[in-house]
Write a protein that holds these residues in place. Structure first.
Motif, PDB file in Angstrom:
ATOM      1  N   HIS A  22       0.849  -1.205   0.000  1.00 57.68           N
ATOM      2  CA  HIS A  22       0.000   0.000   0.000  1.00 57.68           C
ATOM      3  C   HIS A  22       0.882   1.253   0.000  1.00 57.68           C
ATOM      4  O   HIS A  22       1.275   1.756   1.052  1.00 57.68           O
ATOM      5  N   GLU A  23       1.202   1.711  -1.202  1.00 55.17           N
ATOM      6  CA  GLU A  23       2.000   2.933  -1.350  1.00 55.17           C
ATOM      7  C   GLU A  23       1.383   3.786  -2.457  1.00 55.17           C
ATOM      8  O   GLU A  23       0.463   3.346  -3.160  1.00 55.17           O
ATOM      9  N   ILE A 227      -5.151  -7.787   7.425  1.00 58.31           N
ATOM     10  CA  ILE A 227      -5.155  -6.379   7.819  1.00 58.31           C
ATOM     11  C   ILE A 227      -3.868  -5.700   7.349  1.00 58.31           C
ATOM     12  O   ILE A 227      -2.798  -6.304   7.331  1.00 58.31           O
ATOM     13  N   GLY A 228      -4.016  -4.437   6.955  1.00 54.81           N
ATOM     14  CA  GLY A 228      -2.872  -3.649   6.516  1.00 54.81           C
ATOM     15  C   GLY A 228      -2.235  -2.969   7.719  1.00 54.81           C
ATOM     16  O   GLY A 228      -2.831  -2.073   8.306  1.00 54.81           O
ATOM     17  N   MET A 229      -1.024  -3.413   8.059  1.00 59.34           N
ATOM     18  CA  MET A 229      -0.202  -2.683   9.032  1.00 59.34           C
ATOM     19  C   MET A 229       0.669  -1.803   8.131  1.00 59.34           C
ATOM     20  O   MET A 229       1.855  -2.040   7.933  1.00 59.34           O
ATOM     21  N   ASP A 230      -0.028  -0.831   7.512  1.00 61.51           N
ATOM     22  CA  ASP A 230       0.492  -0.250   6.276  1.00 61.51           C
ATOM     23  C   ASP A 230       0.789   1.236   6.363  1.00 61.51           C
ATOM     24  O   ASP A 230       0.805   1.930   5.350  1.00 61.51           O
ATOM     25  N   ARG A 231       1.016   1.716   7.606  1.00 60.51           N
ATOM     26  CA  ARG A 231       1.350   3.138   7.719  1.00 60.51           C
ATOM     27  C   ARG A 231       2.574   3.351   8.608  1.00 60.51           C
ATOM     28  O   ARG A 231       2.638   4.319   9.383  1.00 60.51           O
ATOM     29  N   PHE A 232       3.553   2.434   8.459  1.00 63.07           N
ATOM     30  CA  PHE A 232       4.792   2.652   9.203  1.00 63.07           C
ATOM     31  C   PHE A 232       5.419   3.953   8.741  1.00 63.07           C
ATOM     32  O   PHE A 232       5.401   4.285   7.555  1.00 63.07           O
ATOM     33  N   GLY A 233       5.941   4.710   9.687  1.00 65.62           N
ATOM     34  CA  GLY A 233       6.520   6.011   9.385  1.00 65.62           C
ATOM     35  C   GLY A 233       5.530   7.150   9.486  1.00 65.62           C
ATOM     36  O   GLY A 233       5.924   8.314   9.507  1.00 65.62           O
ATOM     37  N   GLY A 257      -0.098 -14.930   9.255  1.00 63.79           N
ATOM     38  CA  GLY A 257      -0.585 -15.165   7.890  1.00 63.79           C
ATOM     39  C   GLY A 257      -1.601 -14.154   7.418  1.00 63.79           C
ATOM     40  O   GLY A 257      -2.059 -14.227   6.265  1.00 63.79           O
ATOM     41  N   GLN A 258      -1.984 -13.201   8.288  1.00 58.73           N
ATOM     42  CA  GLN A 258      -3.055 -12.274   7.907  1.00 58.73           C
ATOM     43  C   GLN A 258      -2.680 -10.806   8.111  1.00 58.73           C
ATOM     44  O   GLN A 258      -3.547  -9.964   8.321  1.00 58.73           O
ATOM     45  N   MET A 259      -1.355 -10.547   8.033  1.00 57.82           N
ATOM     46  CA  MET A 259      -0.931  -9.145   8.134  1.00 57.82           C
ATOM     47  C   MET A 259       0.034  -8.831   6.987  1.00 57.82           C
ATOM     48  O   MET A 259       0.847  -9.663   6.607  1.00 57.82           O
ATOM     49  N   VAL A 260      -0.110  -7.616   6.435  1.00 58.12           N
ATOM     50  CA  VAL A 260       0.810  -7.127   5.405  1.00 58.12           C
ATOM     51  C   VAL A 260       1.357  -5.771   5.859  1.00 58.12           C
ATOM     52  O   VAL A 260       0.670  -5.015   6.560  1.00 58.12           O
ATOM     53  N   LEU A 261       2.611  -5.486   5.469  1.00 59.10           N
ATOM     54  CA  LEU A 261       3.314  -4.302   5.963  1.00 59.10           C
ATOM     55  C   LEU A 261       3.581  -3.308   4.830  1.00 59.10           C
ATOM     56  O   LEU A 261       3.947  -3.711   3.731  1.00 59.10           O
ATOM     57  N   SER A 262       3.410  -2.031   5.123  1.00 61.35           N
ATOM     58  CA  SER A 262       3.672  -1.000   4.119  1.00 61.35           C
ATOM     59  C   SER A 262       3.716   0.358   4.818  1.00 61.35           C
ATOM     60  O   SER A 262       3.743   0.418   6.066  1.00 61.35           O
ATOM     61  N   HIS A 263       3.751   1.442   4.030  1.00 58.39           N
ATOM     62  CA  HIS A 263       3.893   2.788   4.619  1.00 58.39           C
ATOM     63  C   HIS A 263       2.769   3.762   4.254  1.00 58.39           C
ATOM     64  O   HIS A 263       2.628   4.777   4.917  1.00 58.39           O
ATOM     65  N   ASP A 264       2.050   3.526   3.134  1.00 59.66           N
ATOM     66  CA  ASP A 264       1.108   4.527   2.622  1.00 59.66           C
ATOM     67  C   ASP A 264       1.833   5.845   2.337  1.00 59.66           C
ATOM     68  O   ASP A 264       1.279   6.923   2.510  1.00 59.66           O
ATOM     69  N   THR A 308       9.233 -12.907   6.186  1.00 58.06           N
ATOM     70  CA  THR A 308       8.984 -13.346   4.800  1.00 58.06           C
ATOM     71  C   THR A 308       7.493 -13.574   4.562  1.00 58.06           C
ATOM     72  O   THR A 308       6.965 -13.235   3.496  1.00 58.06           O
ATOM     73  N   ARG A 309       6.818 -14.129   5.551  1.00 53.29           N
ATOM     74  CA  ARG A 309       5.372 -14.350   5.347  1.00 53.29           C
ATOM     75  C   ARG A 309       4.650 -13.020   5.157  1.00 53.29           C
ATOM     76  O   ARG A 309       3.820 -12.875   4.254  1.00 53.29           O
ATOM     77  N   MET A 310       4.966 -12.043   6.004  1.00 46.28           N
ATOM     78  CA  MET A 310       4.238 -10.765   5.934  1.00 46.28           C
ATOM     79  C   MET A 310       4.649  -9.926   4.726  1.00 46.28           C
ATOM     80  O   MET A 310       3.831  -9.196   4.157  1.00 46.28           O
TER      81      MET A 310
END
Ligand SMILES: [Zn+2]
Length: 323
Positions: A22-23, A227-233, A257-264, A308-310
């Motif tokens: 998610h960027e 779920i998107g853990m997608d606003r790091f920073g 298995g149900q989390m993805v990482l990104s920053h937006d 690696t999974r996330m």
């Protein structure tokens, strides 16, 4: 296994590698640019900044970046394609419509039962973007994006979500969302899309990492979604330290298995321009996971397998089309 559409054509999903799901490459306001220009928007500066940033991400081990910029946020795939042709990472385009309340006047006039009575053009737009290419091609969208914010599912937002559910059914492409975790409205998104036939497993509830309510987050995942853990920073909303604490708590509970990482994050955004980002949100960049957060996760004992999974396996599963 399957093929995933990118700005440079279809790519074997096994080759997607570590993915930022998610960027935004560029967030723009075309009508404002014409009438009330932003002195910080310079096309060639923006392109060079994106090329340099994405090339650096490749050096950091990132192989795919999903650009969830849809119409309503100034999507311009011809411009992003210029960037994509010069960088070693895969870029994935999105379709959908970004509005938290109303659609533009065109959609008030065109549609079922409206003055120009016809099937909903949103459906043609979304399906066409995925099957035939955006604005006539050649770039095809690899993900659907919808949003609800404080206003909830207004009539126009419902129209976008209905069209996305139909496009999902026709194409098998995953739906990702912008949610408003403060009102815990991921639940409403999940229920609404599920009622329209979308399997919760094919939904990413975006921006969930803004929440520290573990019961809420577990409920979204227990219902089947990622779920998107997608606003790091994005520390002007919540510090990375607290985001990491929530993430490790959920890993401890078995939700890897149900989390993805990104920053937006974005290389240029008219909404939050580069000068503001530099002074007020210096860590809100696409390299914050690679340079800062992932090393902290490893130091906290998170295994390479879990990372690696996330970063790789969950995004791959979600970007593969279900049909
Ligand atoms: Zn976003």
């Amino acid at each position: 296994m399957g093929l995933v559409e990118t700005f440079r054509g279809p790519v074997d999903s096994l080759l997607l590698g570590p993915t930022l799901i998610h960027e935004h490459i560029f967030v723009r306001s075309p009508e404002l640019e014409v009438n009330f220009p932003d002195s910080e928007w310079d096309r060639s500066v923006a392109v060079e900044s994106a090329v340099a940033g994405l090339t650096d991400l490749h050096d950091q081990g990132i192989r795919t970046v999903v650009d969830v910029t849809v119409p309503g946020l100034g999507r311009d795939v011809q411009l992003v394609k210029e960037v994509a042709e010069r960088v070693p990472v895969n870029l994935v385009a999105a379709t959908g419509w970004y509005t938290s309340n109303v659609l533009p006047p065109y959609f008030q006039v065109h549609g079922p039962g409206r003055i120009i009575d016809r099937p909903d053009p949103l459906i043609d737009l979304f399906v066409g973007d995925i099957h035939h290419g955006i604005a006539g091609g050649p770039v095809r969208a690899g993900i659907l994006k919808v949003m609800t914010d404080v206003d909830g599912i207004t009539p126009d937002v419902a129209r976008v979500m209905n069209a996305a559910a139909i496009a999902h059914e026709e194409t098998g492409v995953t739906i990702t969302t912008h949610s408003h975790p403060a009102s815990r409205n991921g639940r409403e998104q999940q229920a609404y899309l599920k009622e329209r036939g979308v399997a919760p497993e094919r939904i990413i509830i975006g921006h969930s990492g803004d929440s520290e309510d573990l019961d809420y987050l577990c409920q979204l995942m227990d219902n089947g979604s990622t779920i998107g853990m997608d606003r790091f920073g994005m520390e002007h909303v919540l510090s990375d330290e607290r985001r990491v604490r929530t993430l490790t708590s959920l890993l401890d509970r078995g939700y890897v298995g149900q989390m993805v990482l990104s920053h937006d994050a974005a290389f240029y955004s008219h909404v939050t321009p580069p000068s503001w980002r530099a002074s007020s949100a210096p860590r809100w960049r696409m390299d914050t996971l690679s340079r800062s957060v992932i090393p902290k996760l490893r130091a906290a004992g998170v295994s390479s397998e879990d990372i690696t999974r996330m970063m790789t396996e969950n995004p791959r599963r979600l970007l593969e089309t279900a049909k």
